[in-house]
Design a protein around this motif. Structure first.
Motif, PDB file in Angstrom:
ATOM      1  N   VAL A   5      -0.118  -1.223  -0.137  1.00 25.47           N
ATOM      2  CA  VAL A   5      -0.496   0.053  -0.157  1.00 25.47           C
ATOM      3  C   VAL A   5       0.813   1.842   0.465  1.00 25.47           C
ATOM      4  CG1 VAL A   5      -1.717   1.647   1.072  1.00 25.47           C
ATOM      5  CG2 VAL A   5      -2.124  -0.553   0.975  1.00 25.47           C
ATOM      6  N   GLU A   6       0.901   2.016  -1.242  1.00 24.76           N
ATOM      7  CA  GLU A   6       0.714   3.273  -1.319  1.00 24.76           C
ATOM      8  C   GLU A   6       1.028   3.890  -0.345  1.00 24.76           C
ATOM      9  OE1 GLU A   6       1.801   1.072  -5.276  1.00 24.76           O
ATOM     10  OE2 GLU A   6       0.269   1.401  -3.684  1.00 24.76           O
ATOM     11  N   SER A   7       1.966   5.017  -0.316  1.00 22.56           N
ATOM     12  CA  SER A   7       1.140   7.304   0.504  1.00 22.56           C
ATOM     13  C   SER A   7       2.060   7.866  -0.366  1.00 22.56           C
ATOM     14  CB  SER A   7       1.189   6.202   2.303  1.00 22.56           C
ATOM     15  OG  SER A   7       2.162   6.188   2.857  1.00 22.56           O
ATOM     16  N   GLY A   8       1.498   9.270   0.371  1.00 23.88           N
ATOM     17  CA  GLY A   8       2.248   9.961   0.399  1.00 23.88           C
ATOM     18  C   GLY A   8       2.301  11.247  -1.235  1.00 23.88           C
ATOM     19  N   GLY A   9       1.591  10.473  -1.845  1.00 25.53           N
ATOM     20  CA  GLY A   9       1.723  11.035  -2.823  1.00 25.53           C
ATOM     21  C   GLY A   9       0.312  12.246  -2.854  1.00 25.53           C
ATOM     22  N   LEU A  37       8.165   1.875  -9.402  1.00 23.85           N
ATOM     23  CA  LEU A  37       8.529   2.250 -10.772  1.00 23.85           C
ATOM     24  C   LEU A  37       7.189   3.262 -11.264  1.00 23.85           C
ATOM     25  CD1 LEU A  37       8.065  -1.286  -9.988  1.00 23.85           C
ATOM     26  CD2 LEU A  37       8.857  -0.547 -12.951  1.00 23.85           C
ATOM     27  N   ARG A  38       6.735   3.799 -12.159  1.00 24.72           N
ATOM     28  CA  ARG A  38       6.197   4.984 -12.279  1.00 24.72           C
ATOM     29  C   ARG A  38       5.471   5.423 -13.701  1.00 24.72           C
ATOM     30  NH1 ARG A  38       9.874  10.985 -12.527  1.00 24.72           N
ATOM     31  NH2 ARG A  38      10.724  10.027 -14.771  1.00 24.72           N
ATOM     32  N   GLN A  39       4.775   5.466 -14.225  1.00 27.15           N
ATOM     33  CA  GLN A  39       3.378   5.636 -15.336  1.00 27.15           C
ATOM     34  C   GLN A  39       3.592   6.552 -15.288  1.00 27.15           C
ATOM     35  OE1 GLN A  39       0.703   2.662 -16.204  1.00 27.15           O
ATOM     36  NE2 GLN A  39       0.862   2.886 -18.406  1.00 27.15           N
ATOM     37  N   GLU A  89       7.901  17.007 -15.520  1.00 30.14           N
ATOM     38  CA  GLU A  89       7.992  15.087 -15.734  1.00 30.14           C
ATOM     39  C   GLU A  89       7.876  14.479 -15.338  1.00 30.14           C
ATOM     40  OE1 GLU A  89       9.796  17.949 -16.828  1.00 30.14           O
ATOM     41  OE2 GLU A  89      11.844  18.005 -17.126  1.00 30.14           O
ATOM     42  N   ASP A  90       8.007  14.457 -14.175  1.00 26.42           N
ATOM     43  CA  ASP A  90       7.776  13.390 -12.433  1.00 26.42           C
ATOM     44  C   ASP A  90       6.632  13.391 -11.796  1.00 26.42           C
ATOM     45  OD1 ASP A  90      10.460  14.977 -10.433  1.00 26.42           O
ATOM     46  OD2 ASP A  90      11.012  13.624 -11.956  1.00 26.42           O
ATOM     47  N   THR A  91       5.712  13.797 -12.924  1.00 22.99           N
ATOM     48  CA  THR A  91       4.010  13.780 -12.840  1.00 22.99           C
ATOM     49  C   THR A  91       3.763  12.316 -13.533  1.00 22.99           C
ATOM     50  OG1 THR A  91       3.544  15.833 -12.618  1.00 22.99           O
ATOM     51  CG2 THR A  91       1.744  15.103 -13.537  1.00 22.99           C
ATOM     52  N   ALA A  92       2.749  11.523 -12.056  1.00 23.66           N
ATOM     53  CA  ALA A  92       3.101  10.602 -12.463  1.00 23.66           C
ATOM     54  C   ALA A  92       2.570   9.076 -11.598  1.00 23.66           C
ATOM     55  CB  ALA A  92       4.227   9.434 -13.095  1.00 23.66           C
ATOM     56  N   VAL A  93       2.195   8.085 -11.539  1.00 20.94           N
ATOM     57  CA  VAL A  93       1.217   7.285 -10.751  1.00 20.94           C
ATOM     58  C   VAL A  93       2.731   6.289 -10.058  1.00 20.94           C
ATOM     59  CG1 VAL A  93      -0.524   5.869 -10.153  1.00 20.94           C
ATOM     60  CG2 VAL A  93      -1.437   7.474 -11.349  1.00 20.94           C
ATOM     61  N   TYR A  94       2.741   6.883  -9.323  1.00 20.03           N
ATOM     62  CA  TYR A  94       3.906   5.817  -8.449  1.00 20.03           C
ATOM     63  C   TYR A  94       3.360   4.752  -7.896  1.00 20.03           C
ATOM     64  CZ  TYR A  94       7.278   9.626  -9.898  1.00 20.03           C
ATOM     65  OH  TYR A  94       7.815  10.417 -10.262  1.00 20.03           O
ATOM     66  N   TYR A  95       4.559   3.568  -8.215  1.00 17.24           N
ATOM     67  CA  TYR A  95       3.825   1.669  -7.356  1.00 17.24           C
ATOM     68  C   TYR A  95       5.042   1.657  -6.890  1.00 17.24           C
ATOM     69  CZ  TYR A  95      -0.127   2.400 -11.080  1.00 17.24           C
ATOM     70  OH  TYR A  95      -0.897   2.841 -11.975  1.00 17.24           O
ATOM     71  N   GLY A 110       1.529  -2.540  -5.970  1.00 15.85           N
ATOM     72  CA  GLY A 110       0.774  -1.945  -5.183  1.00 15.85           C
ATOM     73  C   GLY A 110       0.002  -1.303  -5.428  1.00 15.85           C
ATOM     74  N   GLN A 111      -1.073  -0.353  -5.136  1.00 18.61           N
ATOM     75  CA  GLN A 111      -2.351  -0.153  -6.297  1.00 18.61           C
ATOM     76  C   GLN A 111      -1.766   0.973  -7.241  1.00 18.61           C
ATOM     77  OE1 GLN A 111      -2.198   0.222  -2.814  1.00 18.61           O
ATOM     78  NE2 GLN A 111      -2.539   2.247  -2.824  1.00 18.61           N
ATOM     79  N   GLY A 112      -1.015   1.706  -6.566  1.00 20.27           N
ATOM     80  CA  GLY A 112      -0.145   3.011  -6.938  1.00 20.27           C
ATOM     81  C   GLY A 112      -0.556   4.433  -6.538  1.00 20.27           C
ATOM     82  N   THR A 113       0.039   5.704  -6.169  1.00 23.24           N
ATOM     83  CA  THR A 113       0.308   6.968  -5.541  1.00 23.24           C
ATOM     84  C   THR A 113       0.374   7.580  -7.138  1.00 23.24           C
ATOM     85  OG1 THR A 113       0.079   8.629  -3.542  1.00 23.24           O
ATOM     86  CG2 THR A 113       1.964   7.052  -4.764  1.00 23.24           C
ATOM     87  N   GLN A 114      -0.909   8.942  -6.809  1.00 25.69           N
ATOM     88  CA  GLN A 114      -0.286   9.659  -7.851  1.00 25.69           C
ATOM     89  C   GLN A 114       0.144  10.820  -7.199  1.00 25.69           C
ATOM     90  OE1 GLN A 114      -2.111  10.097 -10.968  1.00 25.69           O
ATOM     91  NE2 GLN A 114      -0.715  11.860 -10.925  1.00 25.69           N
ATOM     92  N   VAL A 115       1.454  10.992  -7.832  1.00 32.28           N
ATOM     93  CA  VAL A 115       2.260  12.453  -7.708  1.00 32.28           C
ATOM     94  C   VAL A 115       2.082  13.211  -8.292  1.00 32.28           C
ATOM     95  CG1 VAL A 115       4.795  12.977  -7.641  1.00 32.28           C
ATOM     96  CG2 VAL A 115       3.831  10.870  -6.472  1.00 32.28           C
TER      97      VAL A 115
END
Length: 119
Positions: A5-9, A37-39, A89-95, A110-115
């Motif tokens: 479980v990610e958090s902090g985005g 990883l990020r997308q 350009e770091d804007t992404a969902v971070y997994y 994890g489900q990912g956290t949006q940054v």
């Protein structure tokens, strides 16, 4: 089985910093290599960083060296990603992901956290 479980985005201004956390369930966390990883929108998922099970080795994508730092606390079953001098350009969902060793398949996600980084 590992659940992540990610958090902090969130939203951050360009030049700012952020620390992402990934909490893992289960007693086998310390056996896994952990990674981030990020997308980004419209792009493929890309590797950011990884850390060995013991935390003694870290790995970074070439483009991520210098501004990203991965760490882990096995006592807390948590892996972190510190990102400094953030860019739009770091804007992404971070997994967060777990693998048996660096270079093997990421078996758990994890489900990912949006940054989002604003300019």
């Amino acid at each position: 089985q590992v659940q992540l479980v990610e958090s902090g985005g969130g939203l951050v201004q360009a030049g700012g910093s952020l620390r992402l956390s990934c909490a893992a369930s289960g007693r086998t966390f310390s056996r896994y290599t952990m990674g981030w990883l990020r997308q980004a929108p419209g792009k493929e998922r890309e590797f950011v960083a990884a850390i060995s099970a013991s935390g003694s080795s870290t790995y970074y994508a070439d483009s991520m060296k210098g501004r990203f730092a991965i760490s882990r606390d096995n006592a807390k079953n948590t892996v972190y990603l510190q990102v400094n001098r953030m860019k739009p350009e770091d804007t992404a969902v971070y997994y967060c992901a777990a693998a048996n060793y660096y270079g093997s398949t990421w078996d758990y996600w994890g489900q990912g956290t949006q940054v989002t980084v604003s300019s």
